[in-house]
Scaffold this active site. Structure first.
Site, PDB file in Angstrom:
ATOM      1  CB  SER A   1      -0.941  -0.007   1.209  1.00  0.00           C
ATOM      2  OG  SER A   1      -0.216  -0.173   2.423  1.00  0.00           O
TER       3      SER A   1
ATOM      4  CD  GLU B   1       1.011   8.031   5.034  1.00  0.00           C
ATOM      5  OE1 GLU B   1       0.556   7.068   5.707  1.00  0.00           O
ATOM      6  OE2 GLU B   1       1.730   8.926   5.518  1.00  0.00           O
TER       7      GLU B   1
ATOM      8  CE1 TYR C   1      -9.126  15.812   7.696  1.00  0.00           C
ATOM      9  CE2 TYR C   1      -8.270  16.008   9.932  1.00  0.00           C
ATOM     10  CZ  TYR C   1      -9.269  16.258   9.004  1.00  0.00           C
ATOM     11  OH  TYR C   1     -10.396  16.946   9.369  1.00  0.00           O
TER      12      TYR C   1
ATOM     13  CG  ASP D   1       1.117  15.011  15.083  1.00  0.00           C
ATOM     14  OD1 ASP D   1       1.262  14.063  15.883  1.00  0.00           O
ATOM     15  OD2 ASP D   1       1.500  14.982  13.900  1.00  0.00           O
TER      16      ASP D   1
ATOM     17  CB  ALA E   1     -11.103  12.327  24.521  1.00  0.00           C
TER      18      ALA E   1
ATOM     19  CG  PHE F   1       9.154  13.064   9.760  1.00  0.00           C
ATOM     20  CD1 PHE F   1       8.194  13.976  10.171  1.00  0.00           C
ATOM     21  CD2 PHE F   1       8.755  11.764   9.458  1.00  0.00           C
ATOM     22  CE1 PHE F   1       6.863  13.619  10.288  1.00  0.00           C
ATOM     23  CE2 PHE F   1       7.419  11.391   9.567  1.00  0.00           C
ATOM     24  CZ  PHE F   1       6.475  12.322   9.973  1.00  0.00           C
TER      25      PHE F   1
ATOM     26  CG  HIS G   1       1.563   1.894   4.546  1.00  0.00           C
ATOM     27  ND1 HIS G   1       0.424   1.993   3.779  1.00  0.00           N
ATOM     28  CD2 HIS G   1       1.798   3.143   5.030  1.00  0.00           C
ATOM     29  CE1 HIS G   1      -0.022   3.238   3.804  1.00  0.00           C
ATOM     30  NE2 HIS G   1       0.791   3.962   4.549  1.00  0.00           N
TER      31      HIS G   1
ATOM     32  NE  ARG H   1       9.227  14.748  -5.300  1.00  0.00           N
ATOM     33  CZ  ARG H   1       9.465  15.700  -6.186  1.00  0.00           C
ATOM     34  NH1 ARG H   1       9.595  15.387  -7.471  1.00  0.00           N
ATOM     35  NH2 ARG H   1       9.563  16.965  -5.822  1.00  0.00           N
TER      36      ARG H   1
END
Length: 300
Positions: A17, A19, A51, A111, A128, A221, A271, A277
Site C-alpha cells: 500500500s 501513502e 490529514y 498531533d 478525546a 522527521f 506500507h 514521489r
C-alpha cells in the site's frame, strides 16, 4: 478493472500500500498524480491520503480522495484525526467520505495544533482519543479502519507497554489493521510484533517503510516522531548531500535490503511512505520482483 502486480515468476506478489499527502499547489498536484499513475499498475491494496494537524488539510484531503475514487480503480483510505474539531464536525467528514464511496479510514489521534513539543489536548466537544474516534466511525458506517502503531513507542506514551495498551484499546474499538511508524532496524519491528502478539492482538501489523528521499529531512522527521536513525544509515548517505543520483541509488538499495530482510522473517504486507514521489518506491518494488500486469485503468 484494477491493475494487479505479479512477481517475476508469475505468482501473485505480496501486498503493498502507498501513502500520499494532499498537494498545496498546482505543481505539487501534478507531481502527486504523476506518482499515482506510476505506482497504480503495481496493484496496491489501498492508497492512503494524510490529514494535516488540526484538520488543516481537510478540504484538500477530501478532494484528493474523491478524485481517486472518481478517476481510478484504486481503493483510497482517508486519514482522519480527533484534533481541533467537534464530534459533529468529524462525523460530517466521515459521512462525506461514505457518500463519496470511501470505505476505509485511517483513524488517528492527531498531533497538537501548536506543533511538536506541545502537549496534546482534546477538543472540549470532540473525540478525546483515537479509540473514541474509531467507535464513532463504526457507528456511522461499515468502514475498514486502520490505525497507527509504534515499534519504538509513541512520543507521548509513558512506555512501550503503555503504548501497546493503547493499541489494544484501538483494536477492541474496531480497528482492523495497524500500520507502523517507519523504522530502519528490523529487529525493532520484530520484537514489537512479538510483544503485540503476546498481548492477544491479532490484526495485521503492517510495517511502514520510507525510502530516504533526503537523509537530513528524514532524520529530522524521525526525531520528532520518536523513531531512531542508526549510525550505519547515516554512514550510507554521508557525503551525498549534493549528489542526487547516487543518493537515489543508495536509498533504493537500503529500502530494498530492509524489505527483503522482513520477507525473510515471514512478513508479506508493506506500507510505503512515498512522500508523493514514485521513483524510489517503484524501484524498490521492482527490485523485489513486482511487475505491473497492465497500465492504470481509469474509471469510466
Amino acid at each position: 478493472m484494477q491493475a494487479r502486480s505479479r512477481a517475476t515468476d508469475g505468482t501473485p506478489f505480496r501486498s503493498v500500500s502507498f501513502e500520499f499527502f494532499p498537494p498545496k499547489t498546482p505543481e505539487m498536484e501534478a507531481t502527486l498524480w504523476s506518482s499515482i499513475e506510476r505506482l497504480a499498475p503495481l496493484g496496491p491494496t489501498f492508497v492512503s491520503v494524510t490529514y494535516g494537524a488540526g484538520g488543516s488539510t481537510r478540504e484538500r484531503t477530501h478532494n484528493t480522495v474523491s478524485r481517486i475514487v472518481k478517476e481510478t480503480d484504486l481503493k483510497p483510505a482517508a486519514h482522519l484525526t480527533c484534533v481541533a474539531a467537534t464530534r459533529e464536525d468529524v462525523d460530517e467528514v466521515v459521512k462525506g467520505y461514505h457518500d463519496a464511496g470511501v470505505r476505509h479510514i485511517v483513524a488517528l489521534r492527531g498531533d497538537p495544533v501548536e506543533g511538536p513539543g506541545t502537549a496534546y489536548a482534546p477538543h472540549p466537544g470532540g473525540y478525546a482519543t483515537s479509540w473514541d474516534l474509531i467507535d464513532g466511525i463504526s457507528r456511522i458506517g461499515d468502514f475498514e479502519i486502520s490505525v497507527s502503531a509504534y515499534p519504538e513507542k509513541h512520543p507521548d506514551a509513558a512506555s512501550l507497554d503503555a503504548d501497546i495498551d493503547a493499541l489494544k484499546r484501538k483494536v477492541d474499538a474496531g480497528a482492523t489493521r495497524a500500520i507502523t511508524q517507519f523504522f530502519f532496524d528490523n529487529e525493532l519491528y520484530l520484537r514489537y510484533l512479538d510483544k503485540v502478539r503476546a498481548r492477544g492482538i491479532d490484526i495485521p501489523i503492517v510495517p511502514g517503510i520510507v525510502p530516504v528521499q533526503n537523509f537530513k529531512q528524514t532524520a529530522n522527521f524521525a526525531k520528532r516522531t520518536g523513531a531512531s536513525v542508526p549510525d550505519w544509515l547515516a554512514a550510507r548517505f554521508e557525503g551525498l548531500e549534493d549528489d542526487v543520483a547516487t543518493r537515489k541509488l543508495v536509498a533504493a538499495a537500503v529500502a530494498a535490503e530492509q524489505v527483503i530482510g522482513l520477507i525473510d522473517e515471514g512478513v508479506e504486507d508493506f506500507h510505503f511512505y512515498t512522500m508523493n514521489r514514485a521513483d524510489l518506491v517503484y524501484a524498490v518494488c521492482h527490485l523485489l520482483g513486482m511487475r505491473p500486469d497492465q497500465p492504470l485503468q481509469h474509471a469510466a
